[in-house]
Enzyme design. Structure first.
Site, PDB file in Angstrom:
ATOM      1  N   ARG A  82       0.862  -1.194   0.000  1.00 42.52           N
ATOM      2  CA  ARG A  82       0.000   0.000   0.000  1.00 42.52           C
ATOM      3  C   ARG A  82       0.899   1.245   0.000  1.00 42.52           C
ATOM      4  NH1 ARG A  82      -0.763   4.889   2.469  1.00 42.52           N
ATOM      5  NH2 ARG A  82      -0.580   3.992   4.561  1.00 42.52           N
ATOM      6  N   GLU A  83       1.467   1.577   1.156  1.00 44.18           N
ATOM      7  CA  GLU A  83       2.384   2.734   1.182  1.00 44.18           C
ATOM      8  C   GLU A  83       3.510   2.518   0.162  1.00 44.18           C
ATOM      9  OE1 GLU A  83       2.455   5.624   3.576  1.00 44.18           O
ATOM     10  OE2 GLU A  83       3.865   6.289   2.023  1.00 44.18           O
ATOM     11  N   HIS A 143      -6.673  -0.118   2.640  1.00 46.10           N
ATOM     12  CA  HIS A 143      -6.540   1.235   3.187  1.00 46.10           C
ATOM     13  C   HIS A 143      -7.393   2.181   2.363  1.00 46.10           C
ATOM     14  CE1 HIS A 143      -4.232   5.075   3.795  1.00 46.10           C
ATOM     15  NE2 HIS A 143      -4.143   4.593   5.018  1.00 46.10           N
ATOM     16  N   ARG A 203      -9.972   0.105  11.546  1.00 43.86           N
ATOM     17  CA  ARG A 203      -9.066   1.055  12.193  1.00 43.86           C
ATOM     18  C   ARG A 203      -9.377   2.452  11.677  1.00 43.86           C
ATOM     19  NH1 ARG A 203      -3.870   3.061   9.566  1.00 43.86           N
ATOM     20  NH2 ARG A 203      -5.608   4.089   8.537  1.00 43.86           N
ATOM     21  N   THR A 237       2.553  12.069   8.809  1.00 40.85           N
ATOM     22  CA  THR A 237       2.433  12.022   7.353  1.00 40.85           C
ATOM     23  C   THR A 237       3.543  12.765   6.626  1.00 40.85           C
ATOM     24  OG1 THR A 237       0.069  11.878   7.701  1.00 40.85           O
ATOM     25  CG2 THR A 237       0.778  12.521   5.483  1.00 40.85           C
ATOM     26  N   HIS A 264       2.372   5.294  12.316  1.00 40.47           N
ATOM     27  CA  HIS A 264       2.840   5.363  10.927  1.00 40.47           C
ATOM     28  C   HIS A 264       3.776   6.556  10.823  1.00 40.47           C
ATOM     29  CE1 HIS A 264       2.066   4.905   6.491  1.00 40.47           C
ATOM     30  NE2 HIS A 264       2.333   6.205   6.489  1.00 40.47           N
ATOM     31  N   HIS A 266       6.656   8.726   8.628  1.00 39.96           N
ATOM     32  CA  HIS A 266       7.437   9.027   7.423  1.00 39.96           C
ATOM     33  C   HIS A 266       8.845   9.445   7.823  1.00 39.96           C
ATOM     34  CE1 HIS A 266       4.929   8.446   3.867  1.00 39.96           C
ATOM     35  NE2 HIS A 266       3.985   8.365   4.790  1.00 39.96           N
ATOM     36  N   HIS A 361      39.404  -2.590  15.795  1.00 43.16           N
ATOM     37  CA  HIS A 361      38.106  -3.290  15.774  1.00 43.16           C
ATOM     38  C   HIS A 361      38.313  -4.769  15.485  1.00 43.16           C
ATOM     39  CE1 HIS A 361      35.218   0.260  15.474  1.00 43.16           C
ATOM     40  NE2 HIS A 361      36.414   0.791  15.631  1.00 43.16           N
TER      41      HIS A 361
HETATM   42  C1  LIG Z   1      -1.226  10.015   3.363  1.00 45.72           C
HETATM   43  C2  LIG Z   1      -1.673   8.864   2.431  1.00 45.72           C
HETATM   44  O1  LIG Z   1      -0.826   8.223   1.893  1.00 45.72           O
HETATM   45  S1  LIG Z   1      -3.286   8.530   2.299  1.00 45.72           S
HETATM   46  C3  LIG Z   1      -3.406   7.274   1.112  1.00 45.72           C
HETATM   47  C4  LIG Z   1      -3.157   7.748  -0.261  1.00 45.72           C
HETATM   48  N1  LIG Z   1      -3.636   6.760  -1.143  1.00 45.72           N
HETATM   49  C5  LIG Z   1      -4.235   7.039  -2.300  1.00 45.72           C
HETATM   50  O2  LIG Z   1      -4.366   8.201  -2.684  1.00 45.72           O
HETATM   51  C6  LIG Z   1      -4.742   5.869  -3.069  1.00 45.72           C
HETATM   52  C7  LIG Z   1      -4.656   6.096  -4.552  1.00 45.72           C
HETATM   53  N2  LIG Z   1      -5.555   7.200  -4.915  1.00 45.72           N
HETATM   54  C8  LIG Z   1      -6.383   7.162  -5.969  1.00 45.72           C
HETATM   55  O3  LIG Z   1      -6.403   6.216  -6.741  1.00 45.72           O
HETATM   56  C9  LIG Z   1      -7.265   8.319  -6.143  1.00 45.72           C
HETATM   57  O4  LIG Z   1      -6.706   9.458  -5.508  1.00 45.72           O
HETATM   58  C10 LIG Z   1      -8.693   8.046  -5.548  1.00 45.72           C
HETATM   59  C11 LIG Z   1      -9.350   6.932  -6.339  1.00 45.72           C
HETATM   60  C12 LIG Z   1      -8.600   7.654  -4.069  1.00 45.72           C
HETATM   61  C13 LIG Z   1      -9.525   9.296  -5.637  1.00 45.72           C
HETATM   62  O5  LIG Z   1      -9.439   9.776  -6.959  1.00 45.72           O
HETATM   63  P1  LIG Z   1     -10.303  11.019  -7.471  1.00 45.72           P
HETATM   64  O6  LIG Z   1     -11.709  10.835  -7.126  1.00 45.72           O
HETATM   65  O7  LIG Z   1      -9.959  11.214  -8.898  1.00 45.72           O
HETATM   66  O8  LIG Z   1      -9.814  12.276  -6.566  1.00 45.72           O
HETATM   67  P2  LIG Z   1      -8.401  12.930  -6.379  1.00 45.72           P
HETATM   68  O9  LIG Z   1      -7.384  11.883  -6.164  1.00 45.72           O
HETATM   69  O10 LIG Z   1      -8.125  13.902  -7.464  1.00 45.72           O
HETATM   70  O11 LIG Z   1      -8.637  13.749  -5.045  1.00 45.72           O
HETATM   71  C14 LIG Z   1      -8.874  13.135  -3.833  1.00 45.72           C
HETATM   72  C15 LIG Z   1     -10.339  13.221  -3.470  1.00 45.72           C
HETATM   73  O12 LIG Z   1     -10.554  12.521  -2.243  1.00 45.72           O
HETATM   74  C16 LIG Z   1     -10.964  13.441  -1.216  1.00 45.72           C
HETATM   75  N3  LIG Z   1     -10.247  13.006  -0.052  1.00 45.72           N
HETATM   76  C17 LIG Z   1      -8.925  13.102   0.189  1.00 45.72           C
HETATM   77  N4  LIG Z   1      -8.634  12.477   1.306  1.00 45.72           N
HETATM   78  C18 LIG Z   1      -9.778  11.971   1.778  1.00 45.72           C
HETATM   79  C19 LIG Z   1     -10.072  11.199   2.900  1.00 45.72           C
HETATM   80  N5  LIG Z   1      -9.092  10.808   3.709  1.00 45.72           N
HETATM   81  N6  LIG Z   1     -11.333  10.837   3.121  1.00 45.72           N
HETATM   82  C20 LIG Z   1     -12.306  11.213   2.255  1.00 45.72           C
HETATM   83  N7  LIG Z   1     -12.084  11.933   1.157  1.00 45.72           N
HETATM   84  C21 LIG Z   1     -10.822  12.297   0.932  1.00 45.72           C
HETATM   85  C22 LIG Z   1     -10.559  14.806  -1.738  1.00 45.72           C
HETATM   86  O13 LIG Z   1     -11.384  15.802  -1.222  1.00 45.72           O
HETATM   87  C23 LIG Z   1     -10.778  14.632  -3.222  1.00 45.72           C
HETATM   88  O14 LIG Z   1     -12.153  14.711  -3.458  1.00 45.72           O
HETATM   89  P3  LIG Z   1     -12.815  15.575  -4.689  1.00 45.72           P
HETATM   90  O15 LIG Z   1     -13.218  14.543  -5.678  1.00 45.72           O
HETATM   91  O16 LIG Z   1     -13.969  16.211  -4.054  1.00 45.72           O
HETATM   92  O17 LIG Z   1     -11.800  16.514  -5.188  1.00 45.72           O
HETATM   93  O1  LIG Z   2      -3.560   5.515   7.436  1.00 46.44           O
HETATM   94  C1  LIG Z   2      -2.631   5.946   8.080  1.00 46.44           C
HETATM   95  O2  LIG Z   2      -2.574   5.886   9.301  1.00 46.44           O
HETATM   96  C2  LIG Z   2      -1.439   6.544   7.404  1.00 46.44           C
HETATM   97  C3  LIG Z   2      -1.736   7.100   6.072  1.00 46.44           C
HETATM   98  C4  LIG Z   2      -0.470   7.570   5.466  1.00 46.44           C
HETATM   99  O3  LIG Z   2       0.123   6.903   4.646  1.00 46.44           O
HETATM  100  C5  LIG Z   2       0.140   8.786   5.982  1.00 46.44           C
HETATM  101  O4  LIG Z   2      -0.520   9.534   6.695  1.00 46.44           O
HETATM  102  O5  LIG Z   2       1.309   9.015   5.671  1.00 46.44           O
HETATM  103 ZN   LIG Z   3       2.236   7.261   4.728  1.00 48.20          ZN
END
Ligand SMILES: CC(=O)SCCNC(=O)CCNC(=O)[C@H](O)C(C)(C)COP(=O)(O)OP(=O)(O)OC[C@H]1O[C@@H](n2cnc3c(N)ncnc32)[C@H](O)[C@@H]1OP(=O)(O)O
Ligand SMILES: O=C(O)CCC(=O)C(=O)O
Ligand SMILES: [Zn+2]
Length: 496
Positions: A82-83, A143, A203, A237, A264, A266, A361
């Site tokens: 995932r990450e 996640h 979680r 993060t 978690h 970074h 050493h």
């Molecule tokens: C800190 C981290 O690592 S968190 C985990 C990160 N993981 C990911 O991003 C997974 C891969 N992501 C993706 O495939 C895409 O971003 C998706 C499918 C999740 C969303 O894609 P899209 O709908 O095209 O939106 P996009 O990525 O441009 O923007 C994120 C959207 O999620 C919303 N959003 C962001 N974080 C969150 C959250 N934690 N909970 C709910 N909504 C959230 C934003 O407001 C935005 O919504 P919008 O459609 O109103 O603009």
């Molecule tokens: O889900 C979490 O706790 C961590 C998400 C994440 O990857 C981050 O915040 O860097």
């Molecule tokens: Zn992270």
């Protein structure tokens, strides 16, 4: 048993002593493993008179608050899939994901975390396929955002649990999702109750916890704890937290929620392992890792680095839970999949992680590996090496090689030969073959009476006769990975 003359020296490894008994080394039965380029393999097996590597944490530094510590009771949430998929170079095929998932299961991690099924159709299909693998020990999580659409997809995949996250810092509330704490709390309750209704783990985590208001964090964690989440998550993060801030936040949280606490970290500012350790000291129960630390930007707490750290805290606990000899292969598989090299200074498996060079050493390591090692390479299927063909070498290291080659030389003669090795090493690093040749020529010269101690000019002549075309190109250099580049010593290979 004497080592074959073409093999480097091995004393037998013991490393960290688990208790406070005095233990020491039996150097009479050296074991052999192969190496070249002036490295002596040093591993000592039978131990007497060896002091403990570290006193038990609680024994020496015990503090009143250590009742909170979970450094002997913690779990891994392995997030390479995932990450790790958020690492710039990562593109995992299903085949690769399955391979990594199976290896992580065999290694013994308690959980693996997979990319959201909302990310793409393939991500969902991969998630479903991995759930069908029937892993022996490892539970599968996915996640997701704090969003009902994501939650519905997640529960369809067959996962054992769902990790929900949403940003709570003002940065993310304003510029990411645009929601306030009231909205977040309401949505979190809806998502959590939905996932719980499916009978799987849930979680809830606050993204960017360390730039969030404490009052907001504690309020939402308390709420989700009350409705029965399995874990709450604290996430650094952006990698801004230090170990003390982590300790303070987790300890405070430990007093507020009764559920498990996942963490978690970074690594933007180099604190990811220390912060994970600090979180466990403060009562956290779970640590997120990825292999080699891969993740968004420069990644998170690396699995191997966390293991190294935790081995010092409680080796028996770590060894009882994880198949440590798999670490190197796991890292190599992931490094290959994401097209990177294992760093030269990687924890445990970096090519020089158990290589000792300076003469001071080397002498001490050959006498007792705990002098300069806090981890025992044998615990990870790794081999200890002592490098001898260089200008920082000393006669004690050379003596080990002399003994391994079964040459009969006095200490005075060994010191004399060492001076020659150092003189030659001032020009270029000497390979193990070079060192052996010098020692053999010296030994023969002494035996035939052609050479006496201190006759450097005579030795030079003998060397010239027997080693006329010595290669003057640098040797014994590594490319800094734990792979096997052609010309370098086979450093850090698993012991047989
Ligand atoms: C800190 C981290 O690592 S968190 C985990 C990160 N993981 C990911 O991003 C997974 C891969 N992501 C993706 O495939 C895409 O971003 C998706 C499918 C999740 C969303 O894609 P899209 O709908 O095209 O939106 P996009 O990525 O441009 O923007 C994120 C959207 O999620 C919303 N959003 C962001 N974080 C969150 C959250 N934690 N909970 C709910 N909504 C959230 C934003 O407001 C935005 O919504 P919008 O459609 O109103 O603009
Ligand atoms: O889900 C979490 O706790 C961590 C998400 C994440 O990857 C981050 O915040 O860097
Ligand atoms: Zn992270």
């Amino acid at each position: 048993m004497c080592p074959p003359p073409d093999q480097p020296i091995v004393a037998n490894g013991n490393g960290v002593a688990a208790d406070e008994e005095m233990v020491a080394i039996d150097t009479t039965t050296p074991h052999i493993s192969s190496s070249t380029n002036g490295h002596v393999n040093a591993v000592n097996e039978t131990t007497t008179q060896q002091p403990p590597a570290v006193k038990s944490h609680k024994g020496v530094y015990g503090r009143a608050s250590d009742f909170l510590s979970n450094t002997s009771n913690w779990k891994i949430i392995e997030s390479t899939l995932r990450e790790g998929e958020q690492f710039a170079n990562a593109f995992f095929t299903l085949e690769t994901k399955i391979k990594i998932a199976k290896m992580l299961d065999e290694f013994g991690v308690e959980y693996i975390e997979l990319t959201s099924p909302a990310a793409s159709p393939e991500s969902k299909a991969h998630c479903e396929a991995i759930c069908k693998l029937g892993l022996k020990r490892t539970k599968i999580l996915t996640h997701i955002r704090c969003h009902m659409d994501d939650a519905r997809l997640a529960v369809e995949t067959g996962v054992d649990g769902v990790d929900v996250v949403i940003g709570t810092s003002s940065f993310l509330r304003e510029h990411s999702h645009g929601k306030d704490m009231t909205w977040i709390t309401k949505k979190a309750i809806e998502v959590i109750e939905f996932v719980k209704s499916k009978g799987i783990e849930i979680r809830f985590s606050s993204e960017d916890s360390f730039r969030s208001e404490l009052v907001d964090l504690l309020s939402i964690y308390r709420t989700v704890d009350k409705i029965g989440v399995n874990r709450v998550g604290v996430a650094d993060t952006v990698g801004c937290a230090d170990a003390r801030q982590v300790y303070d936040l987790v300890r405070t949280l430990r007093g507020v929620v009764s559920c498990d606490i996942e963490t978690h970290f970074h690594n933007d500012t180099g604190c990811a392992i220390a912060n994970a350790y600090s979180a466990l000291e403060a009562g956290a129960t779970h640590v997120d890792t990825s292999i080699l630390g891969i993740g968004e930007r420069n990644g998170i707490t690396p699995l191997g680095g966390l293991i190294a750290r935790m081995m010092v805290a409680d080796p028996d606990y770590v060894k009882s839970k994880y198949n440590l000899s798999m670490l190197r292969e796991l890292e190599n598989v992931v490094a290959e999949a994401v097209e990177i090299q294992v760093p030269f200074n990687n924890y445990i498996t970096g090519f020089c992680a158990f290589t000792h060079k300076a003469g001071i050493h080397a002498k001490a390591i050959l006498a007792n590996p705990s002098t300069y090692e806090i981890l025992n390479p044998a615990d990870f299927g790794m081999t200890r090496y002592v490098s001898i063909g260089h200008r920082l070498t000393g006669w004690n290291a050379v003596k080990s090689r002399v003994e391994q080659l079964n040459l009969s030389m006095t200490d005075e003669q060994i010191k004399d030969a060492t001076a020659k090795i150092k003189e030659l090493a001032d020009i270029k690093t000497q390979s193990m073959e070079d060192v052996d040749m010098i020692l053999r020529i010296y030994h023969t010269g002494i035996k035939t009476g052609d050479l006496k101690v201190g006759q450097s000019a005579v030795l030079d002549k003998l060397l010239e006769q027997h080693m006329p075309s010595r290669d003057s190109s640098p040797s014994g250099r590594s490319n800094g990975t734990n792979g096997t580049p052609a010309k370098r010593a086979r450093i850090g290979e698993p012991s047989a």
